[in-house]
Enzyme design. Sequence first.
Site, PDB file in Angstrom:
ATOM      1  N   ARG A 145      -4.544 -15.273  -6.210  1.00  0.00           N
ATOM      2  CA  ARG A 145      -5.511 -14.349  -5.597  1.00  0.00           C
ATOM      3  C   ARG A 145      -5.131 -12.932  -5.977  1.00  0.00           C
ATOM      4  O   ARG A 145      -4.018 -12.485  -5.707  1.00  0.00           O
ATOM      5  CB  ARG A 145      -5.517 -14.493  -4.076  1.00  0.00           C
ATOM      6  CG  ARG A 145      -6.785 -13.901  -3.411  1.00  0.00           C
ATOM      7  CD  ARG A 145      -6.671 -13.868  -1.902  1.00  0.00           C
ATOM      8  NE  ARG A 145      -5.704 -12.903  -1.503  1.00  0.00           N
ATOM      9  CZ  ARG A 145      -4.799 -13.084  -0.520  1.00  0.00           C
ATOM     10  NH1 ARG A 145      -4.782 -14.187   0.171  1.00  0.00           N
ATOM     11  NH2 ARG A 145      -3.934 -12.144  -0.235  1.00  0.00           N
ATOM     12  N   GLU A 164      -2.056  -6.133  -5.801  1.00  0.00           N
ATOM     13  CA  GLU A 164      -1.079  -7.090  -6.339  1.00  0.00           C
ATOM     14  C   GLU A 164      -1.815  -8.364  -6.698  1.00  0.00           C
ATOM     15  O   GLU A 164      -2.973  -8.548  -6.328  1.00  0.00           O
ATOM     16  CB  GLU A 164       0.008  -7.410  -5.302  1.00  0.00           C
ATOM     17  CG  GLU A 164      -0.548  -8.103  -4.070  1.00  0.00           C
ATOM     18  CD  GLU A 164       0.485  -8.894  -3.274  1.00  0.00           C
ATOM     19  OE1 GLU A 164       1.609  -9.113  -3.755  1.00  0.00           O
ATOM     20  OE2 GLU A 164       0.144  -9.312  -2.156  1.00  0.00           O
ATOM     21  N   ASN A 166      -1.235 -12.502  -6.217  1.00  0.00           N
ATOM     22  CA  ASN A 166      -0.412 -13.502  -5.537  1.00  0.00           C
ATOM     23  C   ASN A 166      -0.485 -14.794  -6.335  1.00  0.00           C
ATOM     24  O   ASN A 166      -1.549 -15.416  -6.401  1.00  0.00           O
ATOM     25  CB  ASN A 166      -0.951 -13.754  -4.124  1.00  0.00           C
ATOM     26  CG  ASN A 166      -0.983 -12.472  -3.307  1.00  0.00           C
ATOM     27  OD1 ASN A 166       0.031 -12.031  -2.802  1.00  0.00           O
ATOM     28  ND2 ASN A 166      -2.161 -11.862  -3.198  1.00  0.00           N
ATOM     29  N   SER A 171      -3.359 -17.360   0.304  1.00  0.00           N
ATOM     30  CA  SER A 171      -3.966 -18.050   1.446  1.00  0.00           C
ATOM     31  C   SER A 171      -5.350 -17.531   1.809  1.00  0.00           C
ATOM     32  O   SER A 171      -5.861 -16.606   1.187  1.00  0.00           O
ATOM     33  CB  SER A 171      -3.028 -17.950   2.646  1.00  0.00           C
ATOM     34  OG  SER A 171      -2.794 -16.601   2.951  1.00  0.00           O
ATOM     35  N   LYS A 325       6.259  -8.034  -8.266  1.00  0.00           N
ATOM     36  CA  LYS A 325       5.788  -6.647  -8.340  1.00  0.00           C
ATOM     37  C   LYS A 325       6.410  -5.919  -9.532  1.00  0.00           C
ATOM     38  O   LYS A 325       5.784  -5.044 -10.130  1.00  0.00           O
ATOM     39  CB  LYS A 325       6.056  -5.955  -7.004  1.00  0.00           C
ATOM     40  CG  LYS A 325       5.108  -6.544  -5.939  1.00  0.00           C
ATOM     41  CD  LYS A 325       5.379  -6.138  -4.533  1.00  0.00           C
ATOM     42  CE  LYS A 325       4.281  -6.614  -3.603  1.00  0.00           C
ATOM     43  NZ  LYS A 325       4.370  -8.040  -3.203  1.00  0.00           N
ATOM     44  N   LYS A 384       7.705  -0.246  -3.134  1.00  0.00           N
ATOM     45  CA  LYS A 384       7.609  -1.695  -2.909  1.00  0.00           C
ATOM     46  C   LYS A 384       8.837  -2.452  -3.383  1.00  0.00           C
ATOM     47  O   LYS A 384       9.186  -2.397  -4.557  1.00  0.00           O
ATOM     48  CB  LYS A 384       6.399  -2.251  -3.672  1.00  0.00           C
ATOM     49  CG  LYS A 384       5.069  -1.715  -3.216  1.00  0.00           C
ATOM     50  CD  LYS A 384       3.956  -2.525  -3.867  1.00  0.00           C
ATOM     51  CE  LYS A 384       2.622  -2.168  -3.271  1.00  0.00           C
ATOM     52  NZ  LYS A 384       1.579  -3.098  -3.743  1.00  0.00           N
ATOM     53  N   GLU A 388       7.076 -10.614  -0.599  1.00  0.00           N
ATOM     54  CA  GLU A 388       5.704 -11.038  -0.347  1.00  0.00           C
ATOM     55  C   GLU A 388       5.528 -11.274   1.132  1.00  0.00           C
ATOM     56  O   GLU A 388       6.497 -11.456   1.853  1.00  0.00           O
ATOM     57  CB  GLU A 388       5.418 -12.371  -1.077  1.00  0.00           C
ATOM     58  CG  GLU A 388       5.669 -12.378  -2.563  1.00  0.00           C
ATOM     59  CD  GLU A 388       4.660 -11.558  -3.323  1.00  0.00           C
ATOM     60  OE1 GLU A 388       3.545 -11.354  -2.817  1.00  0.00           O
ATOM     61  OE2 GLU A 388       5.010 -11.088  -4.420  1.00  0.00           O
ATOM     62  N   GLY A 389       4.277 -11.310   1.558  1.00  0.00           N
ATOM     63  CA  GLY A 389       3.994 -11.754   2.912  1.00  0.00           C
ATOM     64  C   GLY A 389       3.707 -10.638   3.899  1.00  0.00           C
ATOM     65  O   GLY A 389       3.487 -10.886   5.077  1.00  0.00           O
ATOM     66  N   ARG A 470     -10.442  -8.741   3.555  1.00  0.00           N
ATOM     67  CA  ARG A 470      -9.603  -8.551   4.747  1.00  0.00           C
ATOM     68  C   ARG A 470      -9.686  -7.088   5.146  1.00  0.00           C
ATOM     69  O   ARG A 470      -9.727  -6.211   4.291  1.00  0.00           O
ATOM     70  CB  ARG A 470      -8.145  -8.912   4.445  1.00  0.00           C
ATOM     71  CG  ARG A 470      -7.918 -10.394   4.202  1.00  0.00           C
ATOM     72  CD  ARG A 470      -6.493 -10.658   3.739  1.00  0.00           C
ATOM     73  NE  ARG A 470      -6.219  -9.961   2.501  1.00  0.00           N
ATOM     74  CZ  ARG A 470      -4.995  -9.747   2.017  1.00  0.00           C
ATOM     75  NH1 ARG A 470      -3.937 -10.172   2.666  1.00  0.00           N
ATOM     76  NH2 ARG A 470      -4.837  -9.098   0.881  1.00  0.00           N
TER      77      ARG A 470
HETATM   78  P1  ADP Z   1       2.616  -8.259   0.074  1.00  0.00           P
HETATM   79  O1  ADP Z   1       3.143  -9.097  -1.028  1.00  0.00           O
HETATM   80  O2  ADP Z   1       3.569  -8.034   1.170  1.00  0.00           O
HETATM   81  O3  ADP Z   1       1.266  -8.730   0.528  1.00  0.00           O
HETATM   82  P2  ADP Z   1       1.189  -5.983  -1.026  1.00  0.00           P
HETATM   83  O4  ADP Z   1       1.489  -5.312  -2.293  1.00  0.00           O
HETATM   84  O5  ADP Z   1      -0.048  -6.791  -0.983  1.00  0.00           O
HETATM   85  O6  ADP Z   1       2.467  -6.824  -0.604  1.00  0.00           O
HETATM   86  O7  ADP Z   1       1.139  -4.886   0.114  1.00  0.00           O
HETATM   87  C1  ADP Z   1       0.894  -5.221   1.470  1.00  0.00           C
HETATM   88  C2  ADP Z   1      -0.186  -4.332   2.029  1.00  0.00           C
HETATM   89  O8  ADP Z   1       0.182  -2.966   1.904  1.00  0.00           O
HETATM   90  C3  ADP Z   1      -1.521  -4.463   1.321  1.00  0.00           C
HETATM   91  O9  ADP Z   1      -2.260  -5.526   1.856  1.00  0.00           O
HETATM   92  C4  ADP Z   1      -2.135  -3.096   1.570  1.00  0.00           C
HETATM   93  O10 ADP Z   1      -2.713  -3.048   2.860  1.00  0.00           O
HETATM   94  C5  ADP Z   1      -0.937  -2.171   1.570  1.00  0.00           C
HETATM   95  N1  ADP Z   1      -0.718  -1.620   0.206  1.00  0.00           N
HETATM   96  C6  ADP Z   1       0.054  -2.136  -0.761  1.00  0.00           C
HETATM   97  N2  ADP Z   1       0.008  -1.409  -1.877  1.00  0.00           N
HETATM   98  C7  ADP Z   1      -0.803  -0.374  -1.627  1.00  0.00           C
HETATM   99  C8  ADP Z   1      -1.254   0.746  -2.391  1.00  0.00           C
HETATM  100  N3  ADP Z   1      -0.843   0.938  -3.650  1.00  0.00           N
HETATM  101  N4  ADP Z   1      -2.109   1.607  -1.798  1.00  0.00           N
HETATM  102  C9  ADP Z   1      -2.513   1.431  -0.518  1.00  0.00           C
HETATM  103  N5  ADP Z   1      -2.121   0.401   0.248  1.00  0.00           N
HETATM  104  C10 ADP Z   1      -1.274  -0.505  -0.284  1.00  0.00           C
HETATM  105 MG    MG Z   2      -0.531  -8.637  -0.414  1.00  0.00          MG
END
Ligand code: ADP
Ligand code: MG
Length: 494
Positions: A145, A164, A166, A171, A325, A384, A388-389, A470
């Site tokens: 996803r 990102e 996944n 899910s 990442k 970051k 994940e999660g 979401r």
């Molecule tokens: P995870 O693997 O924990 O899901 P993500 O990269 O998806 O990591 O980041 C988790 C959440 O943080 C995202 O769902 C989003 O709400 C916020 N986020 C992550 N990266 C960004 C970004 N570059 N700009 C704005 N919000 C972000």
């Molecule tokens: Mg995410």
Amino acid sequence: MVTLQIRYVGLTLHRLTAMAANGIPEDVLMDHDLIKDLVDVAKDSALLNGVLMRTKETPNSSEVVTYAPFTLFPSPVPKAIFHQALAVQTHYNRLVDKISQDSSFLEEALASTIKVDDFTGRLFNIYRHVLQEGKTQSIVLGLNRSDYMLDQNGDGSASLKQIEINTIAASFGGLASHTPNIHRHILKVAGRLEDSKRILDNNPSAGLAKGLAKAWDLYGSERAVVLVLVEELQRNIFDHRYVENELWKRNIPVIRRQFEDVSKTGFLDQDKRLFVDGREVAIVYFRNGYMPQNYTEQNWEARLMMERSMAVKCPDISTHLAGTKKVQQELARPGVLERFFPGEPDVVDQIRATFAGLYTLDMGPEGDKTVAMALAKPDQFVLKPQREGGGNNIYGAEICQVLEGVKQSTERMTYILMDKVQPRPVHNYLLRLGTPLKLSTCLSELGVFGAYVRHGQDMVLNECAGHLLRTKSDEHSDGGVAAGVAVLDNPLLV
Ligand code: ADP
Ligand code: MG
């Protein structure tokens, strides 16, 4: 009688109008009596449509269940951007698959990370082990996803920016197949029939199951099962069940097991076929195993055994690593996409158009520049780690605290830096068990599911399998439905 209190936290009507952005008009959002009725209708509709979750109190029992958290109204998404996200998905499928086959790229891209990040290092050890031993299975199944936010441009338009991808345990495809009916119903009850007709059908359960079924067919044993590798706490079981049931409909047997079960009863026969509880396993579908806390020493052993086996892994270890990442950041370097798509400049352009700025924190002048940039304007970035999660990223002033602590040491290489995407906020109500109703200022994240199957050199299936919207309150920087921040939503194309 329960009295419903709606808090309109200091919002002026003018601001609301500005933020409706062709979504639900402010007079509807502010109609106290209507909202009160709609909330009751919405929760019943979620239950009737099977948009369910187990409760925190009884995560492993279906005796008492609740609705999965969701928005009262769908959220506006520009049509062209939505279609852009769907259109790029098959390219992302190919990209992930190509990365997974390129050991020198993975070695180089992750070299700094695995020196300092224990979890990625352990995954990488399994990868090396499997590489050395030689691959046993030529069927590759990817279910991923790709998540995006819509960055606001100065002129009021928006651009699709990937957050990102996944590649493991992606899910909510199951529940997302059933949320459109809830929003259609709410909109009709709200007297907005025309809007209700704009809610798209969505069926990731079927799309993901199609990939699983194709790989199972290729494996070629009627008795062999799909093993869904699950967590200890299974609140989100209904999301899994929708995909499982699509498989059962095709007479494909499914079992649900934990790492511990694989450790206790699993073994490989002389042909490296995987058996668990006496059943031959055609596919291991990982819905667990993406976080350090998922692993005991025994679980690491079990993961290695599954990776070494003849079973199709969804994902296999190399595809899991392709979703890190650090790899995402390396892909943003000039020339890297061209390396994966020689002679396909259109594909390169389509993928690159979705990249936000991504910056290395490796030791050296380039990483030093990243540190300086982040310290100067922390609000413009997200820091970051390789996790994940949800709930792991670092924002704002905390970026400075963390970077000041690690900037002189190799520990900084556990992170990457990313431009913070700034979507346009929209008002909505987030419905979640035990949370008082209030009008929230919300940000949305669009996910697109991908499914592919490769057999040897041949891509035998490569599809976009549906979408997921979401939405979270802008009080939270980080996201995630399972993390208790975001809720399920549907795009209202504008
Ligand atoms: P995870 O693997 O924990 O899901 P993500 O990269 O998806 O990591 O980041 C988790 C959440 O943080 C995202 O769902 C989003 O709400 C916020 N986020 C992550 N990266 C960004 C970004 N570059 N700009 C704005 N919000 C972000
Ligand atoms: Mg995410």
